[in-house]
Design a protein around this motif. Structure first.
Motif: not given
Length: 122
Positions: A95-112, A114-116, A119-122
């Motif tokens: 569970w811990c590994a799966e949650l961390r992997a999913a959180a990393d993927q979601l964080a990467a998408q949130a960062d992408a 914010a890059d694109y 103005c929507a993330t400020g």
């Protein structure tokens, strides 16, 4: 005239209602369209979009659905409180590994995102 985004949204709604067991007639009445429109929407659900606008609208609808599902899944996990659930060591590690992997993927998408759209993330 119906916009490509509205068509994509209607097709998604038609597909969802049909999967829920509604008849074409019921779907048509609920959405205020003809039975032929419902039939055409269902027959074209797997057909490739023919214009750039339609492809973009379809992709936006898919992204909207995916984000909604991810948020719903996050809420469900938070409500389930897995960290406060009795589990064997192997399950807890998984569970811990799966949650961390999913959180990393979601964080990467949130960062992408914010890059694109800075103005929507400020």
């Amino acid at each position: 005239m119906t916009s490509p985004t509205e068509v994509a949204e209607r097709r998604a709604t038609v597909r969802q209602l049909a999967q829920g067991g509604a008849s074409n007639r019921q779907i048509a009445a609920q959405l205020g369209v003809s039975k032929d429109t419902v039939r055409r929407d269902l027959s074209q659900e797997d057909a490739p979009a023919t214009t750039v606008a339609q492809r973009l609208a379809h992709r936006a609808a898919q992204a909207d659905t995916a984000v909604s599902q991810a948020c719903a899944a996050a809420r469900a996990v938070a409500e389930a409180r897995p960290a406060h659930t009795l589990a064997d060591d192997e399950t807890a590690r998984r569970w811990c590994a799966e949650l961390r992997a999913a959180a990393d993927q979601l964080a990467a998408q949130a960062d992408a995102f914010a890059d694109y759209y800075p103005c929507a993330t400020g």
